[in-house]
Design a protein around this motif. Structure first.
Motif, PDB file in Angstrom:
ATOM      1  N   ALA A 138       3.709 -32.113 -20.737  1.00 15.87           N
ATOM      2  CA  ALA A 138       2.794 -32.541 -21.241  1.00 15.87           C
ATOM      3  C   ALA A 138       2.326 -33.384 -22.784  1.00 15.87           C
ATOM      4  O   ALA A 138       2.232 -32.154 -23.691  1.00 15.87           O
ATOM      5  CB  ALA A 138       2.089 -31.844 -20.191  1.00 15.87           C
ATOM      6  N   GLN A 139       2.228 -35.068 -23.123  1.00  9.45           N
ATOM      7  CA  GLN A 139       0.950 -35.483 -24.391  1.00  9.45           C
ATOM      8  C   GLN A 139      -0.058 -36.068 -23.728  1.00  9.45           C
ATOM      9  O   GLN A 139       0.032 -37.004 -22.714  1.00  9.45           O
ATOM     10  CB  GLN A 139       2.100 -35.769 -25.078  1.00  9.45           C
ATOM     11  N   VAL A 140      -1.088 -35.621 -24.717  1.00 10.46           N
ATOM     12  CA  VAL A 140      -2.391 -35.933 -23.390  1.00 10.46           C
ATOM     13  C   VAL A 140      -2.862 -36.612 -24.925  1.00 10.46           C
ATOM     14  O   VAL A 140      -2.581 -36.524 -26.260  1.00 10.46           O
ATOM     15  CB  VAL A 140      -3.629 -34.840 -23.345  1.00 10.46           C
ATOM     16  N   VAL A 141      -3.216 -38.239 -24.467  1.00  7.91           N
ATOM     17  CA  VAL A 141      -3.616 -39.042 -25.746  1.00  7.91           C
ATOM     18  C   VAL A 141      -4.966 -39.163 -24.882  1.00  7.91           C
ATOM     19  O   VAL A 141      -4.920 -39.937 -24.066  1.00  7.91           O
ATOM     20  CB  VAL A 141      -2.926 -40.294 -25.852  1.00  7.91           C
ATOM     21  N   GLY A 142      -5.853 -39.426 -26.149  1.00 14.68           N
ATOM     22  CA  GLY A 142      -7.618 -40.209 -25.970  1.00 14.68           C
ATOM     23  C   GLY A 142      -7.906 -41.268 -26.510  1.00 14.68           C
ATOM     24  O   GLY A 142      -7.280 -41.517 -27.293  1.00 14.68           O
ATOM     25  N   HIS A 143      -8.499 -42.287 -26.232  1.00 16.23           N
ATOM     26  CA  HIS A 143      -8.259 -43.850 -26.468  1.00 16.23           C
ATOM     27  C   HIS A 143     -10.219 -44.244 -26.439  1.00 16.23           C
ATOM     28  O   HIS A 143     -10.563 -43.551 -25.385  1.00 16.23           O
ATOM     29  CB  HIS A 143      -7.535 -44.986 -25.900  1.00 16.23           C
ATOM     30  N   THR A 144      -9.906 -44.989 -26.999  1.00 21.99           N
ATOM     31  CA  THR A 144     -12.059 -45.481 -27.507  1.00 21.99           C
ATOM     32  C   THR A 144     -11.880 -46.526 -27.104  1.00 21.99           C
ATOM     33  O   THR A 144     -11.187 -47.417 -27.372  1.00 21.99           O
ATOM     34  CB  THR A 144     -12.384 -44.743 -28.166  1.00 21.99           C
ATOM     35  N   ASP A 145     -13.307 -47.349 -26.775  1.00 23.13           N
ATOM     36  CA  ASP A 145     -13.435 -48.413 -27.211  1.00 23.13           C
ATOM     37  C   ASP A 145     -13.815 -48.915 -28.987  1.00 23.13           C
ATOM     38  O   ASP A 145     -13.699 -47.847 -29.224  1.00 23.13           O
ATOM     39  CB  ASP A 145     -15.012 -49.186 -26.477  1.00 23.13           C
ATOM     40  N   SER A 146     -14.588 -50.016 -29.221  1.00 21.83           N
ATOM     41  CA  SER A 146     -14.345 -49.779 -30.449  1.00 21.83           C
ATOM     42  C   SER A 146     -15.807 -50.046 -30.754  1.00 21.83           C
ATOM     43  O   SER A 146     -16.313 -50.043 -32.039  1.00 21.83           O
ATOM     44  CB  SER A 146     -13.911 -51.388 -31.176  1.00 21.83           C
ATOM     45  N   THR A 147     -16.648 -49.793 -29.637  1.00 19.74           N
ATOM     46  CA  THR A 147     -17.935 -49.480 -30.307  1.00 19.74           C
ATOM     47  C   THR A 147     -17.956 -48.157 -30.748  1.00 19.74           C
ATOM     48  O   THR A 147     -17.394 -47.195 -30.996  1.00 19.74           O
ATOM     49  CB  THR A 147     -19.363 -48.870 -28.887  1.00 19.74           C
ATOM     50  N   GLY A 148     -18.681 -48.522 -31.920  1.00 22.93           N
ATOM     51  CA  GLY A 148     -19.823 -47.269 -33.054  1.00 22.93           C
ATOM     52  C   GLY A 148     -18.428 -47.753 -34.179  1.00 22.93           C
ATOM     53  O   GLY A 148     -17.836 -48.193 -34.655  1.00 22.93           O
ATOM     54  N   GLN A 149     -18.831 -46.419 -35.172  1.00 26.29           N
ATOM     55  CA  GLN A 149     -18.054 -45.897 -36.444  1.00 26.29           C
ATOM     56  C   GLN A 149     -16.072 -45.605 -35.608  1.00 26.29           C
ATOM     57  O   GLN A 149     -16.078 -44.451 -34.525  1.00 26.29           O
ATOM     58  CB  GLN A 149     -18.460 -45.261 -37.529  1.00 26.29           C
ATOM     59  N   ALA A 150     -15.791 -45.695 -36.330  1.00 27.12           N
ATOM     60  CA  ALA A 150     -14.155 -45.787 -36.027  1.00 27.12           C
ATOM     61  C   ALA A 150     -14.018 -44.581 -36.576  1.00 27.12           C
ATOM     62  O   ALA A 150     -13.073 -43.680 -35.634  1.00 27.12           O
ATOM     63  CB  ALA A 150     -12.807 -46.815 -37.123  1.00 27.12           C
ATOM     64  N   ALA A 151     -14.127 -43.472 -37.443  1.00 24.96           N
ATOM     65  CA  ALA A 151     -14.181 -42.147 -37.684  1.00 24.96           C
ATOM     66  C   ALA A 151     -14.876 -41.467 -36.164  1.00 24.96           C
ATOM     67  O   ALA A 151     -14.337 -40.621 -35.847  1.00 24.96           O
ATOM     68  CB  ALA A 151     -14.559 -41.769 -38.974  1.00 24.96           C
ATOM     69  N   TYR A 152     -15.906 -41.925 -36.030  1.00 26.86           N
ATOM     70  CA  TYR A 152     -16.168 -41.030 -35.211  1.00 26.86           C
ATOM     71  C   TYR A 152     -15.865 -40.864 -33.770  1.00 26.86           C
ATOM     72  O   TYR A 152     -15.329 -40.783 -32.963  1.00 26.86           O
ATOM     73  CB  TYR A 152     -18.008 -42.184 -34.391  1.00 26.86           C
ATOM     74  N   ASN A 153     -15.046 -42.699 -33.135  1.00 26.53           N
ATOM     75  CA  ASN A 153     -14.455 -42.580 -32.446  1.00 26.53           C
ATOM     76  C   ASN A 153     -12.900 -41.734 -32.373  1.00 26.53           C
ATOM     77  O   ASN A 153     -12.392 -41.626 -31.107  1.00 26.53           O
ATOM     78  CB  ASN A 153     -14.017 -44.572 -32.411  1.00 26.53           C
ATOM     79  N   GLN A 154     -12.093 -42.044 -33.201  1.00 26.06           N
ATOM     80  CA  GLN A 154     -11.446 -40.917 -33.915  1.00 26.06           C
ATOM     81  C   GLN A 154     -11.716 -39.478 -32.935  1.00 26.06           C
ATOM     82  O   GLN A 154     -10.351 -39.060 -32.508  1.00 26.06           O
ATOM     83  CB  GLN A 154     -10.676 -40.998 -34.932  1.00 26.06           C
TER      84      GLN A 154
END
Length: 220
Positions: A138-154
């Motif tokens: 299994a490979q798990v991939v997390g995603h966020t929306d674009s709200t907030g800072q890119a570094a924080y979302n990453q």
């Protein structure tokens, strides 16, 4: 023999070596093998067919990293029953993997990577599936929306993916069969300018990949 033909033959030789490497080292993380296979296919496609050939070559090459033609029907049906009512989408991918797209309403609260109680039954079924099918990883991939800072979302997306793999490990899945990746907001599937779109983009994807056919020992 002219220089163009020599260049093509050199690339074919390199690609052959890469394919061999994928075939012998895929045991711990087939997702890596798939990426290298795709790159190899793209290189060959670009040489012999330009940009369109590269795209086709990447799709074909991705199969190097995993087993194509795997029968997902039983697993698909079992997971569909366990995730009914959660909004989870389960689809077979062109590279032969099975993808679970699990929405944010089930997975995590805003700005959190603590697994919600509604997410646990889904993950328990995924863990059971992996334990019953030792040829699957299994490979798990997390995603966020674009709200907030890119570094924080990453960082948040990585933490969420790792929370999932950690939970699966507590359910008896060997850690070497799991990988976690965070994509931040870099791969939206909906419009980040709307609340509905942002909700779709906040998601966890789990890719199940077969490294052998049922009953065969997985390559180490």
């Amino acid at each position: 023999m002219n220089a163009k033909i020599m260049t093509r033959l050199s690339v074919i030789a390199i690609a052959g070596a890469l394919v061999t490497g994928c075939a012998t080292q895929q045991g711990t993380n087939t997702a890596v093998g798939t990426g290298v296979g795709a790159g190899t296919g793209a290189a060959l496609g670009a040489i012999f067919g330009g940009g369109k050939g590269a795209a086709i070559g990447a799709g074909v090459g991705a199969a190097v990293g995993g087993i194509t033609g795997y029968n997902w029907e039983k697993i698909h049906n079992k997971l569909s029953g366990a995730t009914k009512g959660t909004g989870t989408q389960i689809t077979e991918q062109p590279d032969g993997s099975l993808k679970l797209n699990i929405p944010s309403s089930v997975t995590f609260d805003t700005n959190s990577y603590a697994i919600k109680p509604s997410f646990q039954p889904v993950l328990a079924q995924v863990a059971q599936t992996l334990n019953q099918n030792p040829e699957v990883i299994a490979q798990v991939v997390g995603h966020t929306d674009s709200t907030g800072q890119a570094a924080y979302n990453q960082t948040l997306s990585v933490n969420r993916a790792q929370s999932v793999t950690s939970y699966l490990a507590t359910q008896g899945v060997a850690p070497q069969r799991l990988s976690a990746t965070g994509m931040g907001a870099s791969q939206p599937i909906a419009d980040n300018n709307t609340e509905a779109g942002r909700a779709e983009n906040r998601r966890v994807e789990i890719y199940l990949r077969a490294t052998a056919q049922p009953g065969q020992q997985r390559t180490q």
